[in-house]
Scaffold this active site. Structure first.
Site, PDB file in Angstrom:
ATOM      1  N   GLU A 154      -0.921   9.852  -3.550  1.00 51.62           N
ATOM      2  CA  GLU A 154       0.153   9.284  -3.969  1.00 51.62           C
ATOM      3  C   GLU A 154       1.247  10.134  -4.400  1.00 51.62           C
ATOM      4  OE1 GLU A 154      -0.782   5.847  -6.726  1.00 51.62           O
ATOM      5  OE2 GLU A 154      -1.039   4.644  -5.188  1.00 51.62           O
ATOM      6  N   GLU A 350      -5.483   2.428   0.614  1.00 46.26           N
ATOM      7  CA  GLU A 350      -5.582   1.555  -0.626  1.00 46.26           C
ATOM      8  C   GLU A 350      -4.808   0.374  -0.243  1.00 46.26           C
ATOM      9  OE1 GLU A 350      -4.409   3.184  -4.529  1.00 46.26           O
ATOM     10  OE2 GLU A 350      -5.327   5.146  -3.954  1.00 46.26           O
TER      11      GLU A 350
END
Ligand code: BG6
Length: 453
Positions: A154, A350
Site C-alpha cells: 500500500e 487484497e
C-alpha cells in the site's frame, strides 16, 4: 471467461501471520512497541505447512506473504540472519510443492527498530539505502523460487496521515505535510531502485507497484463536491500509480508542491532511477469506497488531509461494523481505471470483509454468508471488468482468508474462510476450522470463477 492461468489465492503480512517474534534469530521491529497480538499472531512460522495444505484444498494457486526485514537483517542493515532466509525458502518450497505460486512483499510497516530509533525510518535517505540492501539479500536468496514480487504494501499510504507510523518515523508536531511528502518520495526512490535491480538481475521475475485503492465519490453532483473528490482521490489513490506508470511525478503533484512552497530533498540520480523503472503490473488492495463533501473541508486543508477531512457516509452503500462501505461496482470501476490510466495489468491482491465471529459451541461451523456474498459480488464485478470493459487482470487474492489479527492487532475483526481459535487453551489453541465460505471459495477458485452460486 477469465483467462487460463488466472491466479487465485490469499494474502498476509508477516507481523499478522508469522508470530515467533523472538525466535529464529529475528531482530526487533517497531511492533515491539505496539500493542496487539503480534507475539504469536497465528503462529504461521510453525504452522505454514498445514495452512498451505488448507489453501491448496481451497483451490488456490497463489499466495502473497511478506519477507520480514528484521527476520532477515535483525539490525536492519549489515548482518544477515541465515535462519530467516531458510524459513522463507522453506515456505516457498512448501508452497511450490503444493501447486501454489509464491509472491513476496518486502515491506509491510514493520521497520526494524534500530533504523526507526537511530534514523527516523523512511524519513531518512540512509534507511532508503538500507532497504535496498535488504531487498537485494531477500531477492538474491529467493528469486530462484519466487517469481512474483511487491516492494511496499500500500505504497500510497506513505502520502497521507499515518505515513510516519508505517514508515517507522516519529510524528512531527505541527504541520506534518512536508515530512509526509518527503517520506513518500523516499519510499518511491526505494521502490524504483528495487524494481530496477530485480529486472536487471532476474529478468524472468515480475514486480509490481502496490496501492490501497479506495475510490472517492462526490457526496452530490455539486461541481464543488466533484472537484473535492477528484483532488482527494489524486492525492490518496493516484499519485503513486501515476508516477509508477509514467516514471515521473504527475503535474498536479509538482504544481501542488510549488504552490505550497514545499521543497523536497530529491536528486537528479533519484529521478533518473524513477524514470528508468518499469513496473510489470499494478497491484492494489480493495475493500471499500469513500465519499467526500466539499463543505466539510476547511479552506487551506493540505492535500494529504483532504480525504479524511471531507469524509461523509455514502447512503447508497451498506457498511460493516467498522463503517467500511461495501461497493463491488467501485471495484469494477477501479480495475478499469487503473488498467487504462497506468497501462499495466491490474492485480487485486487484497480483498475481503472484516466481521466479528465466534466458533459455535455445538461444534458446527461459522456460517459466514455475508462473506460469501461479499466475495461473490466482487468476483462478479471483476469478471465484468474483464469481460465487458476489456481489462487485463492477473489474479485475485483475498486478504487473510485464514484468520489473522487485524491491522490494529486485535482479534475481533476476521476476514477468513478458516476460523482460527485464539481463545482455546492447550492443544486446540490456534486450531483451524473451515467456515461455510471455505467450500464456496473452493468451488469458485477451482472453476476459475465460473461457479459463484
Ligand atoms: C490493509 C493492510 O490495509 O488492510 C492489512 O494491508 C490490513 O495489513 C488490511 O490487515 C485490513 O485492514 P484491517 O484494519 O481490517 O485489518
Amino acid at each position: 471467461m477469465l483467462p487460463k492461468g488466472f491466479l487465485w489465492g490469499n494474502s498476509v503480512s508477516s507481523m499478522q501471520y508469522d508470530g515467533a517474534q523472538h525466535e529464529g534469530g529475528k531482530g526487533p521491529s517497531v511492533y515491539e512497541n505496539y500493542e496487539g497480538a503480534w507475539e504469536e499472531a497465528v503462529d504461521g512460522y510453525h504452522r505454514f505447512h498445514e495452512d498451505n495444505e488448507l489453501m491448496a484444498e481451497m483451490g488456490m494457486n497463489c499466495y502473497r506473504f511478506q519477507t520480514s526485514w528484521s527476520r532477515i537483517m535483525p539490525e536492519g542493515e549489515g548482518r544477515v540472519n541465515q535462519e530467516g532466509l531458510v524459513y522463507y525458502e522453506a515456505l516457498a518450497d512448501d508452497l511450490i510443492a503444493q501447486g501454489i505460486e509464491p509472491m513476496a512483499c518486502l515491506y509491510h510497516f514493520d521497520m526494524p527498530l534500530a533504523l526507526a530509533e537511530e534514523y527516523d525510518g523512511f524519513a531518512s535517505k540512509h534507511v532508503v539505502d538500507a532497504f535496498v540492501e535488504f531487498a537485494k539479500v531477500a531477492i538474491d536468496a529467493l528469486a530462484p523460487k519466487v517469481k512474483w514480487w511487491i516492494t511496499f504494501n500500500e505504497q500510497n499510504l506513505y502520502g497521507i496521515p499515518g505515513a510516519c507510523r508505517i514508515a517507522g518515523a516519529a510524528d512531527p508536531v505541527g504541520n506534518d505535510e512536508p515530512k509526509i511528502l518527503q517520506i513518500a518520495h523516499n519510499v518511491m526512490v526505494a521502490h524504483a531502485r528495487v524494481v530496477n535491480y530485480l529486472h536487471e538481475n532476474y529478468p524472468d521475475c515480475k514486480i509490481g507497484v502496490m496501492c490501497a485503492f479506495t475510490p472517492v465519490y462526490p457526496a452530490t453532483s455539486d461541481p464543488a463536491d466533484v472537484l473535492a473528490a477528484t483532488e482527494a482521490e489524486r492525492f490518496s489513490d493516484w499519485v503513486v500509480l501515476d508516477t509508477a506508470a509514467r516514471g515521473a511525478y504527475p503535474v498536479y503533484y509538482t504544481a501542488y508542491l510549488r504552490r505550497q512552497g514545499i521543497e523536497l530533498e530529491m536528486t537528479a540520480a533519484e529521478m533518473a532511477d524513477i524514470a528508468r523503472m518499469r513496473n510489470d503490473f499494478a497491484a492494489f488492495s480493495y475493500y471499500r469506497s469513500d465519499c467526500v463533501s466539499a463543505a466539510k473541508i476547511p479552506e487551506g486543508t493540505p492535500a494529504v488531509h483532504l480525504g479524511e477531512a471531507g469524509m461523509v457516509k455514502n447512503e447508497h452503500c451498506e457498511a460493516n461494523e467498522w463503517g467500511w462501505q461495501i461497493d463491488p461496482a467501485g471495484f469494477r470501476r477501479s480495475l478499469s481505471e487503473i488498467y487504462e490510466r497506468c497501462g499495466l495489468p491490474a492485480f487485486p491482491i487484497e480483498n475481503g470483509i472484516g466481521w466479528r465471529e465466534e466458533l459455535p459451541a455445538d461444534g458446527t461451523m461459522v456460517e459466514d454468508d455475508y462473506r460469501i456474498s461479499y466475495h461473490r459480488d466482487h468476483i462478479q464485478a471483476m469478471k465484468d471488468a474483464v469481460e465487458k470493459d476489456g481489462v487485463q487482470v492477473m489474479g485475485y487474492l483475498g486478504w487473510g482468508l485464514i484468520d489473522i489479527p487485524a491491522s490494529s492487532g486485535t482479534i475481533v475483526k476476521r476476514y477468513g474462510a478458516v476460523y482460527v481459535d485464539y481463545d482455546a487453551e492447550g492443544e486446540k489453541h490456534l486450531a483451524r476450522y473451515p467456515k461455510k465460505s471455505f467450500a464456496w471459495f473452493k468451488k469458485a477458485f477451482e472453476s476459475n470463477g465460473e461457479d459463484l452460486a
